[in-house]
Design a protein around this motif. Structure first.
Motif, mmCIF file in Angstrom:
data_model
loop_
_atom_site.group_PDB
_atom_site.id
_atom_site.type_symbol
_atom_site.label_atom_id
_atom_site.label_comp_id
_atom_site.label_asym_id
_atom_site.label_seq_id
_atom_site.Cartn_x
_atom_site.Cartn_y
_atom_site.Cartn_z
ATOM 1 N N ILE A 101 0.860 -1.186 0.000
ATOM 2 C CA ILE A 101 0.000 0.000 0.000
ATOM 3 C C ILE A 101 0.896 1.235 0.000
ATOM 4 C CG2 ILE A 101 -1.755 1.303 1.279
ATOM 5 C CD1 ILE A 101 -2.368 -1.415 2.719
ATOM 6 N N TYR A 102 0.619 2.164 -0.908
ATOM 7 C CA TYR A 102 1.337 3.441 -0.867
ATOM 8 C C TYR A 102 0.356 4.532 -0.468
ATOM 9 C CZ TYR A 102 3.924 7.611 -2.241
ATOM 10 O OH TYR A 102 4.546 8.831 -2.240
ATOM 11 N N ALA A 103 0.639 5.167 0.679
ATOM 12 C CA ALA A 103 -0.162 6.298 1.161
ATOM 13 C C ALA A 103 0.681 7.554 0.968
ATOM 14 C CB ALA A 103 -0.519 6.107 2.632
ATOM 15 N N PRO A 104 0.473 8.294 -0.122
ATOM 16 C CA PRO A 104 1.355 9.436 -0.434
ATOM 17 C C PRO A 104 1.436 10.434 0.715
ATOM 18 C CG PRO A 104 -0.136 8.974 -2.257
ATOM 19 C CD PRO A 104 -0.608 8.135 -1.108
ATOM 20 N N VAL A 105 2.669 10.780 1.087
ATOM 21 C CA VAL A 105 2.922 11.827 2.075
ATOM 22 C C VAL A 105 3.809 12.847 1.363
ATOM 23 C CG1 VAL A 105 3.818 12.369 4.364
ATOM 24 C CG2 VAL A 105 2.825 10.114 3.928
ATOM 25 N N GLU A 124 6.841 7.132 -8.610
ATOM 26 C CA GLU A 124 5.888 6.752 -9.663
ATOM 27 C C GLU A 124 6.480 5.693 -10.594
ATOM 28 O OE1 GLU A 124 2.929 10.372 -10.727
ATOM 29 O OE2 GLU A 124 5.020 10.706 -11.284
ATOM 30 N N ARG A 125 7.753 5.829 -10.896
ATOM 31 C CA ARG A 125 8.393 4.931 -11.866
ATOM 32 C C ARG A 125 8.739 3.568 -11.261
ATOM 33 N NH1 ARG A 125 12.305 7.779 -12.540
ATOM 34 N NH2 ARG A 125 14.065 6.587 -11.709
ATOM 35 N N LEU A 126 9.196 3.564 -10.002
ATOM 36 C CA LEU A 126 9.752 2.341 -9.426
ATOM 37 C C LEU A 126 8.845 1.643 -8.412
ATOM 38 C CD1 LEU A 126 13.413 3.619 -8.873
ATOM 39 C CD2 LEU A 126 12.562 2.189 -10.751
ATOM 40 N N LEU A 127 8.138 2.430 -7.618
ATOM 41 C CA LEU A 127 7.363 1.817 -6.536
ATOM 42 C C LEU A 127 5.898 1.561 -6.891
ATOM 43 C CD1 LEU A 127 8.473 3.428 -3.129
ATOM 44 C CD2 LEU A 127 8.766 1.075 -3.913
ATOM 45 N N LEU A 128 5.271 2.532 -7.546
ATOM 46 C CA LEU A 128 3.830 2.398 -7.801
ATOM 47 C C LEU A 128 3.464 1.140 -8.594
ATOM 48 C CD1 LEU A 128 2.415 5.993 -8.311
ATOM 49 C CD2 LEU A 128 3.044 4.766 -6.238
ATOM 50 N N PRO A 129 4.287 0.719 -9.590
ATOM 51 C CA PRO A 129 3.932 -0.514 -10.308
ATOM 52 C C PRO A 129 3.908 -1.753 -9.413
ATOM 53 C CG PRO A 129 5.514 0.773 -11.570
ATOM 54 C CD PRO A 129 5.452 1.399 -10.219
ATOM 55 N N LEU A 130 4.546 -1.696 -8.258
ATOM 56 C CA LEU A 130 4.577 -2.845 -7.351
ATOM 57 C C LEU A 130 3.405 -2.852 -6.383
ATOM 58 C CD1 LEU A 130 8.373 -2.723 -6.355
ATOM 59 C CD2 LEU A 130 7.313 -3.993 -8.244
#
Length: 297
Positions: A101-105, A124-130
């Motif tokens: 889960i990514y909770a943008p801070v 956006e490039r490296l983490l969000l696709p996971l």
């Protein structure tokens, strides 16, 4: 129930960050582990400093938890360094937890920018696709947006996912839980207004003897820096400006309503000389004490 790993910054107030994640997950009955990305110097008035941990230290924390506790739910919050983004992507891609889960801070509730654009581009490039879930403002339930609301939603979502719920079901339960929290759930025991009024009272008591901010901070048992935060929060002015204004007001009153010689006024208000008082007054009023006196008569 699965262990939840939260990867984020530290918030000493407990209103957000790793402290808030552990608190909420534990309140729900979950099991939380943590890895800290950044140590902040902050209080209820805002963030003063960041101390971002090196990527190698973040990696060591994350791998130590993964190797031992094998968390299947990972929640990511504050990440402020490109190299930390890269190592998190490497470790998580290799480990493949069930949910990320990514909770943008990105900004604080006080509008402070927490993450540079170039770092978010790496996220956006490296983490969000996971990620299984990337929280958006629209995911937050309608109502007061308290400090750390996105963190709270992410933590609650992580808990319900740890119960093997589907994402849609877990999101609904998390949103419902947030609606039930009191409006002051993350409010600190701030004493801003009380301290500001105490400061004004102290200035009234000592303005004719002391003009140093450090003296007033010591009387109130706080640091000069914190006193400055308080006065700017309440009155948008520095402590020094408030002290100097009180002294200036007293000078103006004494030279226009009494027959005291200027040298006696200077001595009464703690100035080293009449010339010192004149320079001080002219800097703030734009005219000399004598010219001000003549204009008012």
């Amino acid at each position: 129930m699965k262990t939840i790993l939260t990867i984020t910054g530290s918030d000493g107030t407990g209103g957000s960050g790793v402290q808030a994640d552990i608190r909420l997950i534990s309140q729900l009955g979950g099991t939380a582990a943590s890895a800290i990305t950044s140590i902040t110097v902050q209080n209820t008035l805002g963030i003063q400093e960041f101390h971002d941990l090196p990527a190698a230290v973040v990696r060591q924390q994350v791998e130590a938890i993964i190797n031992d506790l094998q968390p299947q739910i990972v929640k990511i919050g504050l990440v402020r360094r490109n190299d930390v983004v890269q190592i998190l992507a490497e470790v998580l891609q290799r480990y493949k937890p069930q949910h990320i889960i990514y909770a943008p801070v990105l900004t604080s509730t006080k509008g402070e920018q927490l993450v540079e654009p170039r770092v978010y581009e790496a996220i956006e490039r490296l983490l969000l696709p996971l990620c299984t879930v990337v929280l958006a403002p629209s995911d937050l339930p309608v109502g007061p947006r308290r400090h750390g609301a996105a963190n709270q939603l992410g933590s609650a979502l992580a808990y319900y996912l740890s119960l093997n719920e589907k994402v849609s079901e877990a999101m609904l339960h998390a949103q419902t839980y947030l609606k039930q929290l009191p409006a002051d759930y993350t409010d600190g025991n701030t004493r801003t207004d009380e301290l500001y009024n105490q400061f004004l009272d102290t200035v009234e008591r000592y303005y004719n003897r002391y003009a140093d901010v450090a003296f007033y901070a010591e009387q109130l048992n706080v640091s000069p820096r914190y006193l400055g935060q308080v006065t700017r929060q309440v009155a948008n002015r520095s402590p020094k400006a408030i002290i100097d204004e009180r002294i200036t007001t007293e000078i103006a009153k004494l030279i226009t309503t009494t027959n005291k010689p200027l040298k006696d006024v200077a001595r009464w208000l703690g100035f080293s000389s009449q010339a010192h008082l004149s320079r001080f007054f002219k800097k703030r009023k734009g005219v000399s004490p004598r010219d001000y006196q003549n204009h008012k008569q």
